[in-house]
Structures are given as structure tokens and as C-alpha cells.
Write an enzyme that holds these catalytic residues in place. Structure first.
Site, PDB file in Angstrom:
ATOM      1  CB  THR A   1       7.988  -8.469  -0.265  1.00  0.00           C
ATOM      2  OG1 THR A   1       7.398  -7.724   0.821  1.00  0.00           O
ATOM      3  CG2 THR A   1       8.779  -9.572   0.544  1.00  0.00           C
TER       4      THR A   1
ATOM      5  CG  ASP B   1       6.059  -0.928   0.706  1.00  0.00           C
ATOM      6  OD1 ASP B   1       6.608  -1.818   1.545  1.00  0.00           O
ATOM      7  OD2 ASP B   1       4.606  -1.098   0.566  1.00  0.00           O
ATOM      8  CB  SER B   2       2.726  -2.137  -3.604  1.00  0.00           C
ATOM      9  OG  SER B   2       2.096  -2.826  -2.942  1.00  0.00           O
ATOM     10  CB  SER B   3       1.897   0.875   1.167  1.00  0.00           C
ATOM     11  OG  SER B   3       1.815  -0.569   1.443  1.00  0.00           O
TER      12      SER B   3
ATOM     13  CG  ASP C   1       1.088  -4.391   0.938  1.00  0.00           C
ATOM     14  OD1 ASP C   1       0.786  -5.815   1.469  1.00  0.00           O
ATOM     15  OD2 ASP C   1       1.849  -3.840   1.806  1.00  0.00           O
TER      16      ASP C   1
ATOM     17  CB  THR D   1      -9.600  -9.293  -3.220  1.00  0.00           C
ATOM     18  OG1 THR D   1     -10.661  -8.714  -3.905  1.00  0.00           O
ATOM     19  CG2 THR D   1      -9.657  -8.730  -1.782  1.00  0.00           C
TER      20      THR D   1
ATOM     21  CB  THR E   1     -21.108  -7.330  -2.540  1.00  0.00           C
ATOM     22  OG1 THR E   1     -21.165  -7.795  -1.069  1.00  0.00           O
ATOM     23  CG2 THR E   1     -20.263  -8.107  -3.422  1.00  0.00           C
ATOM     24  CD  GLN E   2     -19.372  -3.811   3.647  1.00  0.00           C
ATOM     25  OE1 GLN E   2     -19.243  -4.562   4.746  1.00  0.00           O
ATOM     26  NE2 GLN E   2     -19.787  -2.311   3.593  1.00  0.00           N
ATOM     27  CB  CYS E   3     -19.476 -10.637  -0.029  1.00  0.00           C
ATOM     28  SG  CYS E   3     -21.026 -10.665   1.011  1.00  0.00           S
TER      29      CYS E   3
END
Ligand code: ASP
Length: 344
Positions: free
Chosen positions: A17, A61-63, A94, A169, A279-281
Site C-alpha cells: 500500500t 502485494d505482500s499477501s 500484511d 505481529t 502460544t496463540q496469545c
């Protein structure tokens, strides 16, 4: 007479972007020509640096980011390493955390700044966050302290915060403040002044840059959720050639205690799979054995990832397996902080 050092920076534009500009008549977005950077942003001249631009072709596009692209980026930085004092990588937000994590492992003994930045609104839009992100990233890449670069590591600058790249993240698709570094304080906070958190920044190694371009892509991620089926776990672990699995667990590294689940993982480990527990946290760490629900994972040989992010864990596994280390070495290095990516 002492010759004054004229700072030289390389801006590497990969896409995303930040590089878009809006046609004032049609409103359509198209890539901004960073090669005419001084014409597009005359204010850059005020820094007094020599700034060159390398635009990737095609822009992505970074995706659409792939490890092959990380290799191109690492090679470019190696090729230009002696010419420039620092690098600014313009990248879509992204997957920026994945790319910054990967580059941190691929560039061993990095003694110069590699600052990733991007934006939520295109550069050509009046309220863009790209302009501030870009200009501050330039200033950070050029910053020196006692003749040495102030931030000699791979970082991400976004909305007033400079973060260690492999600690980040993307957590917000709307706010300008798009990244979080939940387990490591910012390397710098930006307001009227740029305040560097010097004792949190990696030290100069004074060794020669060594790049690693061998990455092993035979790794995958399995995110736990209530109701995850045996078939789904078996299908994931049955991926042909799989060597490494990132197991995204609950809380401090917890997982269901169902006997089918434990035995499927145990068999895979006995067959040579490396399972890395993350961990998902967004903040906090894996502590295997703290709860009954992680005790079994520890017993069967799942490796605890402490407070590493999923993005960084993925890059680290690709990197370590790619180096051809033995299983024992990979397991040991997974639990060692190599580039400041985890607390040990
Ligand atoms: N989809 C874009 C990208 O990651 C979003 C951005 O640049 O922020 O390339």
C-alpha cells in the site's frame, strides 16, 4: 582535514500500500514511482543523505510474498552492504512480520540497520500514514551513535514505534498502529524526539555479514481450537515430507489431553517430526508442564517456544532445518535466542 561521512541509504521498494498514489481525477490507485523519489518528495533533500532506490520488478502485494522473495532481498542487501549505511525496506504490512522475521535469521552478523516500513493508507492519499512512516524510517536507518549505526538489526517502524522485526505481529487491519510487539519493548519511541531504548537494541557483532539463503519449506502451522478433529490433525501431520510443525496452542502452551491427540503427535515425533509449541496469545509465553494440559506435550518431546511469535517460529524453523543441522541441533537451537527473537 577530517572528511565528513556522507550517509548513504538504500530504499528497497517491494510493493504494498505505501507505494500507491491516487489519481486526483479518477481516484484510482497505481504504484508510486520511487525511482523519482526526490521529485516526488522534495523534503528528502533536507536530510542531506544520499538516498538511492531499488524497486523490485514485479512489485508484490505482500499477501503474495514467498520465501524465494526473501532470498532475493537478502542477496540484494548482501550485494549492497558495503555501499550503504542502512536499508529501508518498503513492504506491504500484511506479511511484513514474516518477512522481517525471516530476514533477521538470514542476515547473520548484521551490523547495519534494515528498517521495514509500510502504511495502511497509500502515500498518495492526503491522510496517509506512509509519509511519516517513511521519513522516520529513513532517519532511523541513518542514525549513528559514536560512529556506529544506532539500530544494527532488522526492525519494523510503524506509527511511532520501532520494534524488533522478529517480535512483531500485524494485529490491526484498520488502525495506523497496525503492529504489536507483545513480548518485547519498543527499540525506539517516536514523538517530538526519537527516543532509542539503547539497552534493548542488539549489540554490534563486528563480524562479517553472512547470509543464509537455504530455507526448508517443509514446515507448517497447526492452530488448535475446541473441536479440532482427529482427521484434520492426521491430515496435517501426514503432509508428505513434513519436517517441522508449529503447534499454536492455548494460553501458556496448553492442548487437549485426548489420548488420540497425544498419540498422533507422539508417533509423528518418533518418526522424526519436530514440533514447536507457540502460544496463540499475543503476549506471554509457553511454559510446558505448568498445567496438566501441557505436561503430556512435554513428555512426548514437543519443544517449548517460550514467547516467540508464530511468524518468527515459522521463519526460524525454515532457517534451522534449511541449514542442515542435525535433529538434536535444531531442537537445541530452537530453544536458544539467535537474533533476540525469544526470551530464554
Ligand atoms: N495488502 C497490502 C500488502 O500487504 C496491505 C498493505 O500494504 O498494508 O501488500
Amino acid at each position: 582535514m577530517i572528511q565528513e561521512h556522507n550517509t548513504s541509504l538504500l530504499v528497497i521498494y517491494t510493493g504494498g500500500t505505501i507505494g500507491m498514489t491516487q489519481n486526483p481525477v479518477t481516484g484510482a490507485l497505481s504504484p508510486f514511482n520511487f525511482n523519482d523519489i526526490y521529485e516526488q518528495m522534495p523534503v528528502l533533500k533536507d536530510f542531506g543523505y544520499n538516498i538511492d532506490v531499488h524497486s523490485f520488478d514485479p512489485l508484490v502485494d505482500s499477501s503474495n510474498m514467498k520465501p524465494a522473495f526473501w532470498i532475493k532481498l537478502a542477496k540484494l542487501i548482501e550485494e549492497k552492504y558495503e555501499i550503504y549505511d542502512g536499508f529501508v525496506v518498503l513492504h506491504g504490512s500484511d506479511t511484513m512480520a514474516y518477512s522481517a522475521s525471516a530476514l533477521s535469521f538470514m542476515l547473520e552478523n548484521l551490523n547495519k540497520p534494515v528498517v521495514f516500513t509500510g502504511s495502511q493508507l497509500p502515500m498518495g492519499v492526503i491522510r496517509t500514514d506512509g509519509r511519516e512512516n517513511f521519513l522516520t524510517a529513513i532517519e532511523i536507518a541513518a542514525a549513528r551513535d559514536h560512529e556506529l549505526p544506532t539500530v544494527p538489526e532488522v526492525s519494523i517502524y510503524f506509527e511511532n514505534h520501532l520494534m524488533r522485526g522478529n517480535r512483531t505481529t500485524k494485529f490491526n487491519a484498520e488502525h495506523f498502529n497496525a503492529f504489536v510487539s507483545g513480548n518485547y519493548p519498543p527499540l525506539a519511541e517516536v514523538g517530538v524526539h526519537i527516543k532509542y531504548n539503547k539497552n534493548r537494541i542488539l549489540k554490534h557483532s563486528f563480524r562479517k555479514l553472512k547470509i543464509h539463503t537455504e530455507l526448508d519449506y517443509n514446515v507448517t502451522i497447526l492452530k488448535l481450537f475446541p473441536g479440532l478433529s482427529e482427521a484434520a490433525v492426521k491430515a496435517t501431520l501426514g503432509i508428505p515430507g513434513l519436517k517441522g510443525l508449529i503447534l499454536e496452542t492455548f494460553g501458556s502452551g496448553n492442548a487437549p489431553t485426548d489420548s488420540w491427540f497425544i498419540s498422533v503427535l507422539e508417533n509423528a515425533i518418533n518418526d522424526g517430526l519436530i514440533i514447536f509449541n507457540v502460544t496463540q496469545c499475543k503476549s506471554g509465553a509457553v511454559e510446558l508442564g505448568r498445567y496438566e494440559t501441557s505436561f503430556e506435550l512435554q513428555r512426548i518431546g514437543v519443544i517449548g517456544g517460550s514467547d516467540i511469535t508464530t511468524e518468527s517460529a515459522l521463519a526460524k524453523l525454515m532457517y534451522l532445518i534449511g541449514q542442515g543441522f542435525s535433529r538434536k541441533e535444531v531442537i537445541q537451537l530452537l530453544q536458544t535466542s539467535l537474533r533476540g527473537e525469544m526470551t530464554v
